[in-house]
Design a protein around this motif. Sequence first.
Motif, PDB file in Angstrom:
ATOM      1  N   VAL A   1      40.875  50.729  44.457  1.00 29.03           N
ATOM      2  CA  VAL A   1      40.221  49.431  44.672  1.00 29.03           C
ATOM      3  C   VAL A   1      41.265  48.351  44.924  1.00 29.03           C
ATOM      4  O   VAL A   1      41.143  47.536  45.851  1.00 29.03           O
ATOM      5  N   THR A   2      42.317  48.347  44.119  1.00 30.78           N
ATOM      6  CA  THR A   2      43.363  47.324  44.256  1.00 30.78           C
ATOM      7  C   THR A   2      44.025  47.399  45.617  1.00 30.78           C
ATOM      8  O   THR A   2      44.325  46.358  46.232  1.00 30.78           O
ATOM      9  N   ARG A   3      44.269  48.588  46.124  1.00 31.12           N
ATOM     10  CA  ARG A   3      44.904  48.715  47.440  1.00 31.12           C
ATOM     11  C   ARG A   3      44.059  48.060  48.529  1.00 31.12           C
ATOM     12  O   ARG A   3      44.593  47.386  49.419  1.00 31.12           O
ATOM     13  N   VAL A   4      42.762  48.262  48.477  1.00 34.87           N
ATOM     14  CA  VAL A   4      41.889  47.661  49.491  1.00 34.87           C
ATOM     15  C   VAL A   4      41.880  46.143  49.353  1.00 34.87           C
ATOM     16  O   VAL A   4      41.954  45.414  50.355  1.00 34.87           O
ATOM     17  N   VAL A   5      41.811  45.649  48.126  1.00 37.46           N
ATOM     18  CA  VAL A   5      41.811  44.200  47.907  1.00 37.46           C
ATOM     19  C   VAL A   5      43.125  43.593  48.385  1.00 37.46           C
ATOM     20  O   VAL A   5      43.138  42.536  49.045  1.00 37.46           O
ATOM     21  N   GLU A   6      44.240  44.239  48.078  1.00 38.49           N
ATOM     22  CA  GLU A   6      45.533  43.709  48.515  1.00 38.49           C
ATOM     23  C   GLU A   6      45.665  43.740  50.035  1.00 38.49           C
ATOM     24  O   GLU A   6      46.267  42.837  50.633  1.00 38.49           O
ATOM     25  N   ASP A   7      45.112  44.750  50.662  1.00 33.87           N
ATOM     26  CA  ASP A   7      45.125  44.808  52.117  1.00 33.87           C
ATOM     27  C   ASP A   7      44.406  43.591  52.696  1.00 33.87           C
ATOM     28  O   ASP A   7      44.894  42.948  53.628  1.00 33.87           O
ATOM     29  N   ALA A   8      43.263  43.256  52.130  1.00 33.90           N
ATOM     30  CA  ALA A   8      42.523  42.065  52.579  1.00 33.90           C
ATOM     31  C   ALA A   8      43.326  40.793  52.278  1.00 33.90           C
ATOM     32  O   ALA A   8      43.396  39.879  53.115  1.00 33.90           O
ATOM     33  N   ALA A   9      43.934  40.727  51.099  1.00 36.02           N
ATOM     34  CA  ALA A   9      44.675  39.524  50.715  1.00 36.02           C
ATOM     35  C   ALA A   9      45.873  39.293  51.616  1.00 36.02           C
ATOM     36  O   ALA A   9      46.231  38.131  51.906  1.00 36.02           O
TER      37      ALA A   9
ATOM     38  N   ALA B   1      26.610  46.631  34.950  1.00 33.95           N
ATOM     39  CA  ALA B   1      28.028  46.470  34.608  1.00 33.95           C
ATOM     40  C   ALA B   1      28.246  45.037  34.149  1.00 33.95           C
ATOM     41  O   ALA B   1      27.332  44.218  34.133  1.00 33.95           O
ATOM     42  N   ASP B   2      29.489  44.726  33.778  1.00 33.24           N
ATOM     43  CA  ASP B   2      29.859  43.348  33.485  1.00 33.24           C
ATOM     44  C   ASP B   2      31.278  43.124  33.985  1.00 33.24           C
ATOM     45  O   ASP B   2      31.866  44.004  34.632  1.00 33.24           O
ATOM     46  N   ALA B   3      31.828  41.938  33.713  1.00 33.78           N
ATOM     47  CA  ALA B   3      33.140  41.599  34.272  1.00 33.78           C
ATOM     48  C   ALA B   3      34.252  42.518  33.777  1.00 33.78           C
ATOM     49  O   ALA B   3      35.279  42.674  34.444  1.00 33.78           O
ATOM     50  N   SER B   4      34.058  43.166  32.605  1.00 32.79           N
ATOM     51  CA  SER B   4      35.096  44.065  32.092  1.00 32.79           C
ATOM     52  C   SER B   4      35.274  45.296  32.977  1.00 32.79           C
ATOM     53  O   SER B   4      36.287  45.999  32.873  1.00 32.79           O
ATOM     54  N   SER B   5      34.313  45.577  33.836  1.00 39.98           N
ATOM     55  CA  SER B   5      34.454  46.727  34.738  1.00 39.98           C
ATOM     56  C   SER B   5      35.609  46.536  35.718  1.00 39.98           C
ATOM     57  O   SER B   5      36.052  47.494  36.349  1.00 39.98           O
ATOM     58  N   TRP B   6      36.098  45.305  35.841  1.00 44.30           N
ATOM     59  CA  TRP B   6      37.228  45.006  36.733  1.00 44.30           C
ATOM     60  C   TRP B   6      38.572  45.034  36.009  1.00 44.30           C
ATOM     61  O   TRP B   6      39.611  44.741  36.624  1.00 44.30           O
ATOM     62  N   ASP B   7      38.606  45.352  34.714  1.00 43.94           N
ATOM     63  CA  ASP B   7      39.833  45.173  33.930  1.00 43.94           C
ATOM     64  C   ASP B   7      41.050  45.831  34.573  1.00 43.94           C
ATOM     65  O   ASP B   7      42.125  45.223  34.678  1.00 43.94           O
ATOM     66  N   GLY B   8      40.922  47.085  34.996  1.00 46.42           N
ATOM     67  CA  GLY B   8      42.063  47.782  35.589  1.00 46.42           C
ATOM     68  C   GLY B   8      42.505  47.149  36.897  1.00 46.42           C
ATOM     69  O   GLY B   8      43.711  47.108  37.208  1.00 46.42           O
ATOM     70  N   VAL B   9      41.569  46.636  37.666  1.00 44.32           N
ATOM     71  CA  VAL B   9      41.891  45.966  38.921  1.00 44.32           C
ATOM     72  C   VAL B   9      42.579  44.630  38.651  1.00 44.32           C
ATOM     73  O   VAL B   9      43.568  44.272  39.291  1.00 44.32           O
ATOM     74  N   VAL B  10      42.055  43.885  37.677  1.00 45.28           N
ATOM     75  CA  VAL B  10      42.652  42.594  37.318  1.00 45.28           C
ATOM     76  C   VAL B  10      44.106  42.775  36.895  1.00 45.28           C
ATOM     77  O   VAL B  10      45.001  42.034  37.337  1.00 45.28           O
ATOM     78  N   GLN B  11      44.362  43.769  36.060  1.00 44.09           N
ATOM     79  CA  GLN B  11      45.734  44.004  35.594  1.00 44.09           C
ATOM     80  C   GLN B  11      46.679  44.254  36.762  1.00 44.09           C
ATOM     81  O   GLN B  11      47.793  43.703  36.813  1.00 44.09           O
ATOM     82  N   ARG B  12      46.258  45.059  37.703  1.00 42.98           N
ATOM     83  CA  ARG B  12      47.114  45.391  38.841  1.00 42.98           C
ATOM     84  C   ARG B  12      47.323  44.205  39.771  1.00 42.98           C
ATOM     85  O   ARG B  12      48.429  43.963  40.263  1.00 42.98           O
ATOM     86  N   LEU B  13      46.276  43.460  40.022  1.00 48.29           N
ATOM     87  CA  LEU B  13      46.402  42.293  40.901  1.00 48.29           C
ATOM     88  C   LEU B  13      47.280  41.215  40.271  1.00 48.29           C
ATOM     89  O   LEU B  13      48.093  40.586  40.960  1.00 48.29           O
ATOM     90  N   GLU B  14      47.126  41.001  38.974  1.00 45.20           N
ATOM     91  CA  GLU B  14      47.961  39.999  38.317  1.00 45.20           C
ATOM     92  C   GLU B  14      49.423  40.416  38.307  1.00 45.20           C
ATOM     93  O   GLU B  14      50.311  39.575  38.481  1.00 45.20           O
ATOM     94  N   ARG B  15      49.689  41.707  38.127  1.00 42.27           N
ATOM     95  CA  ARG B  15      51.076  42.187  38.195  1.00 42.27           C
ATOM     96  C   ARG B  15      51.667  41.949  39.584  1.00 42.27           C
ATOM     97  O   ARG B  15      52.873  41.734  39.726  1.00 42.27           O
ATOM     98  N   ALA B  16      50.812  41.996  40.601  1.00 44.29           N
ATOM     99  CA  ALA B  16      51.266  41.763  41.974  1.00 44.29           C
ATOM    100  C   ALA B  16      51.386  40.277  42.297  1.00 44.29           C
ATOM    101  O   ALA B  16      51.808  39.926  43.404  1.00 44.29           O
ATOM    102  N   GLY B  17      51.011  39.421  41.360  1.00 40.97           N
ATOM    103  CA  GLY B  17      51.208  37.986  41.545  1.00 40.97           C
ATOM    104  C   GLY B  17      49.999  37.211  42.020  1.00 40.97           C
ATOM    105  O   GLY B  17      50.120  36.027  42.353  1.00 40.97           O
ATOM    106  N   TYR B  18      48.827  37.829  42.018  1.00 44.96           N
ATOM    107  CA  TYR B  18      47.628  37.135  42.483  1.00 44.96           C
ATOM    108  C   TYR B  18      46.904  36.450  41.326  1.00 44.96           C
ATOM    109  O   TYR B  18      46.735  37.052  40.261  1.00 44.96           O
ATOM    110  N   PRO B  19      46.436  35.221  41.537  1.00 49.00           N
ATOM    111  CA  PRO B  19      45.508  34.641  40.566  1.00 49.00           C
ATOM    112  C   PRO B  19      44.149  35.320  40.711  1.00 49.00           C
ATOM    113  O   PRO B  19      43.693  35.588  41.828  1.00 49.00           O
ATOM    114  N   VAL B  20      43.499  35.622  39.593  1.00 46.08           N
ATOM    115  CA  VAL B  20      42.260  36.410  39.616  1.00 46.08           C
ATOM    116  C   VAL B  20      41.202  35.750  38.739  1.00 46.08           C
ATOM    117  O   VAL B  20      41.498  35.263  37.648  1.00 46.08           O
ATOM    118  N   VAL B  21      39.966  35.758  39.234  1.00 49.95           N
ATOM    119  CA  VAL B  21      38.808  35.324  38.454  1.00 49.95           C
ATOM    120  C   VAL B  21      37.773  36.445  38.508  1.00 49.95           C
ATOM    121  O   VAL B  21      37.340  36.833  39.596  1.00 49.95           O
TER     122      VAL B  21
END
Length: 275
Positions: free
Chosen positions: A263-271, A51-71
Amino acid sequence: MRITHPTRPVRLLGIAVAGLSVTAASLSGVADAAPRAPVRPTIVLEHGAFADASSWDGVVQRLERAGYPVVAAANPLRGPADDAAYLRSVLDRIEGPVVLVGHSYGGTVISQAAAGLENKVKALVYIAAFLPDTGESSLGLTNRFPGSTLGNAVEPVNYTLPDGSQGADVYIKPDRFRQQFAADVPAARARLMAAGQRPVAAAALEEASTQAAWKTIPSWSLVTTQDLNIPVAAQRFMSERAHARTTEVNASHAVSVSRPDAVTRVVEDAARSVR
C-alpha cells in the motif's frame, strides 16, 4: 616622463570579468533547466466500512519514516454525501497539496469529497476500493460482478434515529470476520479488528454518488486479487474506466493491515507525482 598605461592587466581583468559573467549565466541556465524537486504533500487516509483509522497504522508508520505528514481521518460511515462533507472539513484544515487515499467504501467518499478541489487534492489513491461514477452506489457495483460473499457474512442491527424513524447498521459477524475481510491477517489481530469494527449504515451502501473526482484528478489503484468484499473483476473494471495507474497484489480486502508495504509503495508513487 613617460607614462605607461597598464593595458595588459586591464585587458586581462576584462577577460576575467567577462568569464565570470558567462559562468554566472551558464549556471543560471543550468539552475533554470533543472527539474523541480517534488514537494511533500500531506497524505490523508480514509478508511472504509468494518474498519477504523487504526487499519492504516502500518502505512502511517512507513509514510512518516519517509518524511510525509499523514492524517488518518475518521469516517462516519453514514453515507457518501455526509461522509464526504465531513472529509472536506478535514481537508480544509490542511495547508498545501494533498494526496487523498481511500480504502473500500472510503473510495466512494474520496471520489465525492475531492470534486472541485483539484488545486488542493493532487492525486487520488484507491486501495481495494470503489471508484463509482455519478449515479452508482457501492452495493450496486459489488452486485454487478460475481465473487463477493459479503452478503452471507453480515448482519444488520436496527437503531432509532432522532426523529423516531428506524435505521440499520451493518456488521460482519465476528465468527466470519477473518475469512471474509482479513484472511491473510494473523488470527489474533483479526480478532481485535472484528471486535473494534465500525459498522456502516446500510443506506450508505445503497446511496448513489453525485461526484466522480477521478475524472479530473490523476488516480492510482491497488487491486486485491483475493478480495471477498469487492470482487476483483469490479476493482479492475473501475480502475480501468478511471484510467488509474493500477497495481495488483495477492491479498485480502484488509490489505492495508496485511500488506502495508504494498500500500505504501502505491501511495508514495502517487505522492512523487506532486510538484
